[in-house]
Design a protein around this motif. Sequence first.
Motif, PDB file in Angstrom:
ATOM      1  N   HIS A 129       0.842  -1.205   0.000  1.00  0.00           N
ATOM      2  CA  HIS A 129       0.000   0.000   0.000  1.00  0.00           C
ATOM      3  C   HIS A 129       0.877   1.255   0.000  1.00  0.00           C
ATOM      4  CE1 HIS A 129      -3.505  -2.381   1.968  1.00  0.00           C
ATOM      5  NE2 HIS A 129      -3.750  -2.223   0.675  1.00  0.00           N
ATOM      6  N   ASN A 132       2.468   1.858  -3.478  1.00  0.00           N
ATOM      7  CA  ASN A 132       1.533   2.250  -4.545  1.00  0.00           C
ATOM      8  C   ASN A 132       0.692   3.477  -4.222  1.00  0.00           C
ATOM      9  OD1 ASN A 132       0.943  -1.256  -5.079  1.00  0.00           O
ATOM     10  ND2 ASN A 132       2.344   0.058  -6.215  1.00  0.00           N
ATOM     11  N   HIS A 133       0.889   4.121  -3.060  1.00  0.00           N
ATOM     12  CA  HIS A 133       0.076   5.288  -2.649  1.00  0.00           C
ATOM     13  C   HIS A 133      -1.399   4.915  -2.501  1.00  0.00           C
ATOM     14  CE1 HIS A 133       3.326   8.166  -2.987  1.00  0.00           C
ATOM     15  NE2 HIS A 133       3.501   7.916  -4.258  1.00  0.00           N
ATOM     16  N   THR A 134      -1.674   3.756  -1.952  1.00  0.00           N
ATOM     17  CA  THR A 134      -3.066   3.349  -1.723  1.00  0.00           C
ATOM     18  C   THR A 134      -3.330   3.108  -0.237  1.00  0.00           C
ATOM     19  OG1 THR A 134      -2.476   1.026  -2.155  1.00  0.00           O
ATOM     20  CG2 THR A 134      -3.298   2.321  -4.009  1.00  0.00           C
ATOM     21  N   GLY A 176      -6.333   0.638   0.457  1.00  0.00           N
ATOM     22  CA  GLY A 176      -6.593  -0.115  -0.762  1.00  0.00           C
ATOM     23  C   GLY A 176      -7.823   0.285  -1.535  1.00  0.00           C
ATOM     24  N   TYR A 178      -8.745   3.502  -2.564  1.00  0.00           N
ATOM     25  CA  TYR A 178      -8.515   4.570  -3.531  1.00  0.00           C
ATOM     26  C   TYR A 178      -7.018   4.763  -3.716  1.00  0.00           C
ATOM     27  CZ  TYR A 178     -13.398   5.796  -2.606  1.00  0.00           C
ATOM     28  OH  TYR A 178     -14.751   5.751  -2.457  1.00  0.00           O
ATOM     29  N   TRP A 179      -6.663   5.635  -4.645  1.00  0.00           N
ATOM     30  CA  TRP A 179      -5.280   6.048  -4.846  1.00  0.00           C
ATOM     31  C   TRP A 179      -5.184   7.531  -4.564  1.00  0.00           C
ATOM     32  CZ3 TRP A 179      -2.635   9.719  -7.649  1.00  0.00           C
ATOM     33  CH2 TRP A 179      -1.243   9.557  -7.763  1.00  0.00           C
ATOM     34  N   GLY A 291      -0.284  -0.979  -8.683  1.00  0.00           N
ATOM     35  CA  GLY A 291      -1.198  -1.217  -7.581  1.00  0.00           C
ATOM     36  C   GLY A 291      -2.573  -1.641  -8.059  1.00  0.00           C
ATOM     37  N   LEU A 293      -6.555  -1.880  -6.600  1.00  0.00           N
ATOM     38  CA  LEU A 293      -7.465  -1.486  -5.531  1.00  0.00           C
ATOM     39  C   LEU A 293      -8.385  -2.638  -5.160  1.00  0.00           C
ATOM     40  CD1 LEU A 293      -8.465   2.081  -6.800  1.00  0.00           C
ATOM     41  CD2 LEU A 293      -6.585   1.453  -5.268  1.00  0.00           C
ATOM     42  N   VAL A 299      -4.162   0.727 -10.822  1.00  0.00           N
ATOM     43  CA  VAL A 299      -3.755   2.130 -10.885  1.00  0.00           C
ATOM     44  C   VAL A 299      -2.460   2.239 -11.683  1.00  0.00           C
ATOM     45  CG1 VAL A 299      -4.900   2.643  -8.709  1.00  0.00           C
ATOM     46  CG2 VAL A 299      -2.470   2.047  -8.704  1.00  0.00           C
ATOM     47  N   ASP A 457     -10.149   6.165 -12.948  1.00  0.00           N
ATOM     48  CA  ASP A 457     -10.926   6.373 -11.730  1.00  0.00           C
ATOM     49  C   ASP A 457     -12.238   7.067 -12.064  1.00  0.00           C
ATOM     50  OD1 ASP A 457     -11.597   6.345  -9.077  1.00  0.00           O
ATOM     51  OD2 ASP A 457     -10.100   7.805  -8.432  1.00  0.00           O
TER      52      ASP A 457
END
Length: 556
Positions: A129, A132-134, A176, A178-179, A291, A293, A299, A457
């Motif tokens: 996470h 991946n910036h999630t 997980g 959203y980004w 990543g 979600l 993403v 998105d």
Amino acid sequence: MHRAPLIAVALLLSVSASAVAQRPGGTLTDPGSRIDSVFRAFGASSPGCAVAVSQRGTVVTQKAYGMAHLEHGVPNTPATIFEAGSVSKQVVAAAVVLLALDGKLSLDDDVRTHLPELPDYGAPITIRHLINHTSGLRDWGSVAALGGWPRGTRVYSNDLVLHIARHQRALNYAPGTYWSYTNTGYNLMALVVGRVSGVPLAEFTRVRLFEPLGMTQTSWRDDFARVVKGRATGYEPDSSPGVYRLDMPFDDAYGNGGLLTTVHDLLRWTANLESGAVGGARFIAEMHRQGVLTSGRTVEYAGGLFVTSYRGIPEVSHSGATAGYRAFVSRYPAQGVAVAVLCNAANASATELGHQVADGYLGDALVARADADSASSPPPALAPARLAALAGIYRHARDGQPVRLVARDGQLRTEGGSALRPLAAGRFRLGGNVLIFDSVATGAARAGIRMLTGDGDTLRYEPVAPFAPTPAQLAEYVGTYESDEADGTFVVSVERDSLFLRDRYGRAMPAMRPDYADAFGNGRLGIRFVRDDAGRVTALSARDGRAWDVRFVRRR
């Protein structure tokens, strides 16, 4: 996606500045002169940039423009050291991946396994996470700004980042789901590398990455007071034309940024992401693993890398910005081209400059710059009454940020002036996004907007009524609000029929403009007042960029 591997890293060390650059469909006989025109704005009276290009492992161009030090008249050279901003993130991701390949950690570990100081939010935040910036973690710089000390106003360190993170009672969203870009995850990973390996990130990457790849001019700004020979000073434009001010990152937080490097070393680095000379095939695969979600959507973000496309061809890239430094590194695997741009001018668009350089080497492989929605027939015209019905204020369903649309000159526009291009009934294009107005489909007088973003998105905006508070309503908000999450205080007052916020030091912010009921904003900061069941104002929720819903409790 198939990526033709570059030749061995050792071959990258040979530089042929006079080499003829081959490109698909043609030959670029003088790439240097074209690059000179791209960087023509940077001269002897301004800071500037360095640029280097490689083709299938051989550096074919390396140039520099502008000054490394305006005070002493020292020019930039291809060997000048710059700070690479968020381009640094891929190095941190690489360090974590190497530790995973060593069996020292798993990318699916709960980060609290290694940093038990962090709160338990009910669902694990994994290292993947963070990569991946999630994660949903609030960006520490945004939280610090809410406390009255934005980045650049005091010396931060990774230990202080951990201190900020451990005091957050909530996330922007469940891990997980959203980004959203957040520096916090990469500073925390820098700490994880230190705890798992037993040595600081700077030492681990020197031994495991920089030295094996021959990146002799690359290090970290882990001590901002350290003298770095050959480093350019960062600058930002002053209010007077042609005048610049110093703009240096005087803090020790690193991993989110802080990589000190040259364009030549960056090409060595990015070549390894093709060859796997260090790390091997599994390393390459993990670095490019995007990543996913909980919804199943993939993403664009992988191991500190955006895996996307540019003008119709695959691109792997990242940009960076810290203080007065700007950076961009990109690869075009199918063509074997890599571009590195580093600048010490805050007004330099390294991404745009890098793409202009890449254009000369990618040539006929590129799709022509054209509006993908262009057609022989003009876009559908909308009646003024229909445009007026679609105009108004809409609130982002995730973070509450308002968007204002106005009907002007026969077009629907954002309040900032960008026009929405009609595509079909109820559908518009805005930049790389498509906006769908649900009211057109449902027949409702006014309904929400779905924004389909370029990365797949779907953002939802709901219509809200404009808010024009009376003096009595404004008086309800007056008081002092405190947050232990941000370690900050807001003092709310009413002056000249406008709402103002001051921090604990008495520093006033720009007047807060009413957005919708109980919500105000000033362009950067957004606040929403919270009421109890009896309708009394008991708190305010603050939104600053990458930190959402940070609560300040009313004390008096």
